[in-house]
Design an enzyme around this catalytic site. Sequence first.
Site, short mmCIF file in Angstrom:
data_model
loop_
_atom_site.label_atom_id
_atom_site.label_comp_id
_atom_site.label_asym_id
_atom_site.label_seq_id
_atom_site.Cartn_x
_atom_site.Cartn_y
_atom_site.Cartn_z
N ASP A 174 25.69 48.73 23.59
CA ASP A 174 26.53 47.56 23.36
C ASP A 174 27.52 47.42 24.51
O ASP A 174 28.46 48.20 24.64
CB ASP A 174 27.27 47.70 22.03
N TYR A 177 34.36 44.57 29.42
CA TYR A 177 34.53 46.02 29.52
C TYR A 177 34.67 46.48 30.96
O TYR A 177 35.11 47.61 31.21
CB TYR A 177 33.36 46.75 28.85
N LYS A 206 28.13 40.29 26.04
CA LYS A 206 28.96 39.31 25.36
C LYS A 206 29.55 38.30 26.35
O LYS A 206 29.95 38.66 27.46
CB LYS A 206 30.10 40.00 24.60
N HIS A 230 32.09 36.65 22.38
CA HIS A 230 32.95 37.83 22.18
C HIS A 230 34.09 37.55 21.19
O HIS A 230 34.36 38.36 20.30
CB HIS A 230 33.51 38.29 23.53
N ASN A 232 33.64 38.73 15.80
CA ASN A 232 35.01 38.45 15.36
C ASN A 232 35.15 37.09 14.68
O ASN A 232 36.22 36.49 14.70
CB ASN A 232 35.98 38.55 16.55
N SER A 275 34.02 49.94 15.98
CA SER A 275 35.05 50.89 15.54
C SER A 275 34.69 51.49 14.18
O SER A 275 35.52 51.51 13.26
CB SER A 275 36.42 50.21 15.47
N GLN A 306 40.19 55.87 15.67
CA GLN A 306 39.97 56.76 16.82
C GLN A 306 39.97 56.03 18.15
O GLN A 306 40.45 56.55 19.15
CB GLN A 306 38.64 57.51 16.65
N GLU A 355 44.67 55.76 22.21
CA GLU A 355 45.07 55.71 23.62
C GLU A 355 45.66 54.37 24.01
O GLU A 355 46.34 54.25 25.04
CB GLU A 355 43.87 56.02 24.51
N PRO A 373 28.47 64.75 25.54
CA PRO A 373 27.08 64.87 25.08
C PRO A 373 26.93 65.47 23.69
O PRO A 373 26.08 65.03 22.91
CB PRO A 373 26.44 65.76 26.15
#
Length: 314
Positions: A32, A37, A66, A99, A158, A206, A211, A215, A264
């Site tokens: 994906d 990105y 997207k 998107h 979305n 997600s 998670q 960040e 991995p």
Amino acid sequence: MPRSGFGLWKIPQDKTADTVVEAVRAGYRHFDSAADYGNEVQTGDGIARAVSEGLVSREELWITSKLWNTFHAPEHVEEACRKSLGDLGLDFLDLYLIHFPIALEYVPISTRYPPEWVHEPETDGAGMKLAKVPLHQTWAAMETLVDKGLVKNIGVCNYNSGLLHDLMTYSRIRPAMLQIESHPYLTQERLIRLAGDYGVDVTAFSPLGAQSYFELNMAAEGDSLLGAAPVMVAASAHCKTPAQVLLRWGIQRGTAIIPKTTKPERMRENLDIDDFELSRVEMAAISSLNQDRRFNDPGAFTEAAFNTFHPIYD
């Protein structure tokens, strides 16, 4: 489309190609991606390496990308698609998604790519610049991509139930996929049911919940689902990790899932979810964690990060 996919959001460019190759080795066939990105060139490098090394053929892969917000105008949809195809080194996409249901002013590829959210980022206090492009016009241009053989399937990300109802009134080619945030804190049961009634498949991004957002300061450690009691009880009962239980929950409720990792060992762990089944009681207990807690909410992050208040969910 393989139900367990691999998400490429937030993977650094210098790690993306190796990550894709390792993911293929681990057994992933569904990737994906998205223009926004910023790593589609490197994703393409990884795909090319995996194919050249004989790990996989193009026909075995399912590649999603997207359409970014700044390319919603009909005259720019094909341009954006061809840019992603070129960066990925592909002749066609298996799935191409809108998107966000947010149209922003066009930014030429030669000016800035990916264009991101802010129209003139070099200007102090700059924000988003909305474009007057109806979603039905964008969708019609998406349909022409199928007609031209550039993409096999089209869909949306979305969207809420109102937008999905509306899309069904004007689509010539019906959406194959609805991609939404969904996890036990945001079960979205009615929207998923509605998509099913329309014959639209659902991918949950997600799927592990908070998670992906630590960040970015969009979630705190206390928001993690990994320590939630029903998840831990099920993990103990099945000798699996909490993450595997969350991913299995997503699969069993009928959605595809696209977790992301660069490790991995985690790649293999995230795929190793087909040898157990959560009971009806376990599924219900995990679903009862729902708080309608959305981590990826434009109504929150656009104002905080891009000086523009632009909610799309009520």
